[in-house]
Design a protein around this motif. Structure first.
Motif, PDB file in Angstrom:
ATOM      1  N   LEU A  65       0.829  -1.201   0.000  1.00  0.00           N
ATOM      2  CA  LEU A  65       0.000   0.000   0.000  1.00  0.00           C
ATOM      3  C   LEU A  65       0.866   1.255   0.000  1.00  0.00           C
ATOM      4  N   ALA A  66       1.963   1.253   0.742  1.00  0.00           N
ATOM      5  CA  ALA A  66       2.860   2.406   0.779  1.00  0.00           C
ATOM      6  C   ALA A  66       3.460   2.675  -0.602  1.00  0.00           C
ATOM      7  N   VAL A  67       3.861   1.622  -1.310  1.00  0.00           N
ATOM      8  CA  VAL A  67       4.414   1.785  -2.663  1.00  0.00           C
ATOM      9  C   VAL A  67       3.354   2.350  -3.594  1.00  0.00           C
ATOM     10  N   ILE A  68       2.149   1.786  -3.538  1.00  0.00           N
ATOM     11  CA  ILE A  68       1.046   2.253  -4.394  1.00  0.00           C
ATOM     12  C   ILE A  68       0.751   3.730  -4.125  1.00  0.00           C
ATOM     13  N   THR A  69       0.679   4.107  -2.856  1.00  0.00           N
ATOM     14  CA  THR A  69       0.383   5.487  -2.488  1.00  0.00           C
ATOM     15  C   THR A  69       1.478   6.425  -2.979  1.00  0.00           C
ATOM     16  N   GLU A  70       2.731   6.048  -2.746  1.00  0.00           N
ATOM     17  CA  GLU A  70       3.868   6.878  -3.167  1.00  0.00           C
ATOM     18  C   GLU A  70       3.896   7.062  -4.679  1.00  0.00           C
ATOM     19  N   VAL A  71       3.787   5.985  -5.423  1.00  0.00           N
ATOM     20  CA  VAL A  71       3.850   6.069  -6.883  1.00  0.00           C
ATOM     21  C   VAL A  71       2.626   6.809  -7.424  1.00  0.00           C
ATOM     22  N   GLY A  72       1.465   6.538  -6.882  1.00  0.00           N
ATOM     23  CA  GLY A  72       0.263   7.226  -7.338  1.00  0.00           C
ATOM     24  C   GLY A  72       0.344   8.728  -7.132  1.00  0.00           C
ATOM     25  N   GLN A  73       0.852   9.144  -5.970  1.00  0.00           N
ATOM     26  CA  GLN A  73       0.971  10.572  -5.694  1.00  0.00           C
ATOM     27  C   GLN A  73       2.027  11.241  -6.568  1.00  0.00           C
ATOM     28  N   SER A  74       3.134  10.545  -6.825  1.00  0.00           N
ATOM     29  CA  SER A  74       4.209  11.172  -7.597  1.00  0.00           C
ATOM     30  C   SER A  74       3.956  11.172  -9.105  1.00  0.00           C
ATOM     31  N   THR A  75       3.102  10.266  -9.592  1.00  0.00           N
ATOM     32  CA  THR A  75       2.880  10.155 -11.035  1.00  0.00           C
ATOM     33  C   THR A  75       1.499  10.610 -11.482  1.00  0.00           C
ATOM     34  N   GLY A  76       0.547  10.669 -10.570  1.00  0.00           N
ATOM     35  CA  GLY A  76      -0.822  11.000 -10.939  1.00  0.00           C
ATOM     36  C   GLY A  76      -1.613   9.806 -11.455  1.00  0.00           C
ATOM     37  N   LEU A  77      -1.010   8.603 -11.455  1.00  0.00           N
ATOM     38  CA  LEU A  77      -1.729   7.405 -11.886  1.00  0.00           C
ATOM     39  C   LEU A  77      -2.813   7.041 -10.878  1.00  0.00           C
ATOM     40  N   ARG A 101      10.755 -10.319   0.311  1.00  0.00           N
ATOM     41  CA  ARG A 101      11.803  -9.323   0.036  1.00  0.00           C
ATOM     42  C   ARG A 101      11.815  -8.903  -1.429  1.00  0.00           C
ATOM     43  N   GLN A 102      11.359  -9.732  -2.319  1.00  0.00           N
ATOM     44  CA  GLN A 102      11.385  -9.412  -3.745  1.00  0.00           C
ATOM     45  C   GLN A 102      10.135  -8.675  -4.210  1.00  0.00           C
ATOM     46  N   LEU A 103       9.078  -8.728  -3.423  1.00  0.00           N
ATOM     47  CA  LEU A 103       7.813  -8.138  -3.861  1.00  0.00           C
ATOM     48  C   LEU A 103       7.843  -6.617  -3.997  1.00  0.00           C
ATOM     49  N   VAL A 104       8.370  -5.908  -3.008  1.00  0.00           N
ATOM     50  CA  VAL A 104       8.377  -4.445  -3.082  1.00  0.00           C
ATOM     51  C   VAL A 104       9.200  -3.955  -4.271  1.00  0.00           C
ATOM     52  N   PRO A 105      10.457  -4.407  -4.456  1.00  0.00           N
ATOM     53  CA  PRO A 105      11.194  -3.903  -5.622  1.00  0.00           C
ATOM     54  C   PRO A 105      10.562  -4.327  -6.953  1.00  0.00           C
ATOM     55  N   THR A 106       9.921  -5.490  -6.983  1.00  0.00           N
ATOM     56  CA  THR A 106       9.253  -5.927  -8.210  1.00  0.00           C
ATOM     57  C   THR A 106       8.056  -5.030  -8.507  1.00  0.00           C
ATOM     58  N   LEU A 107       7.249  -4.760  -7.500  1.00  0.00           N
ATOM     59  CA  LEU A 107       6.101  -3.869  -7.681  1.00  0.00           C
ATOM     60  C   LEU A 107       6.558  -2.471  -8.071  1.00  0.00           C
TER      61      LEU A 107
END
Length: 149
Positions: free
Chosen positions: A21-33, A52-58
């Motif tokens: 959720l943190a990755v989704i929120t960060e990327v969504g806010q920075s890109t407007g997606l 350990r591989q999920l966050v960098p993959t996402l």
């Protein structure tokens, strides 16, 4: 409102779901997606090597959408069954005939293969691109060195 935002972050899920959720929120806010996230199955009980591989993959998958897809909406599904499958589908321009550029896609494939899994990038059924990264959960054995997280 500030109080609603504070309340949201203070009640945000923790663990693996919270990390995604943190990755989704960060990327969504920075890109407007407009990024929608769905979890299916026991996501928080994953083997640490897979987790350990999920966050960098996402993060890499969403970075590719932001850089190359000209998309507006993205759907992310993290599903756990016999395999852990991360599917990222966008409504963008689709895949070029030849994919050129950095090492992101090969890194994604190496991450999956290192855990005995697979990676696929294909045209989505209704336009755009579908990214699918899948690794076995039970009896998962690294078959080659996995890239650092």
């Amino acid at each position: 409102t500030p109080s609603a935002r504070s309340s949201y972050f203070s009640t945000r899920p923790t663990g693996l779901r919270g990390d995604r959720l943190a990755v989704i929120t960060e990327v969504g806010q920075s890109t407007g997606l407009d990024i929608r996230l769905q979890f299916d199955g026991a996501i928080d009980a994953l083997d640490p090597a897979i987790a350990r591989q999920l966050v960098p993959t996402l993060r890499e998958a969403l970075s590719n959408v932001a850089k190359h897809a000209a998309a507006h909406r993205v759907r992310v599904v993290v599903a756990s069954g016999d395999d852990l499958t991360l599917t990222v589908t966008d409504d963008g321009v689709g895949i070029a005939g030849e994919v050129l550029g950095g090492h992101g896609l090969s890194n994604l494939a190496e991450r999956a293969e290192g855990l005995g899994g697979s990676f696929e990038l294909a045209a989505a059924d209704d336009g755009g691109t579908r990214f699918r990264w899948s690794v076995p959960i039970n009896g998962s054995r690294a078959v080659s060195p996995v890239l650092p997280a």
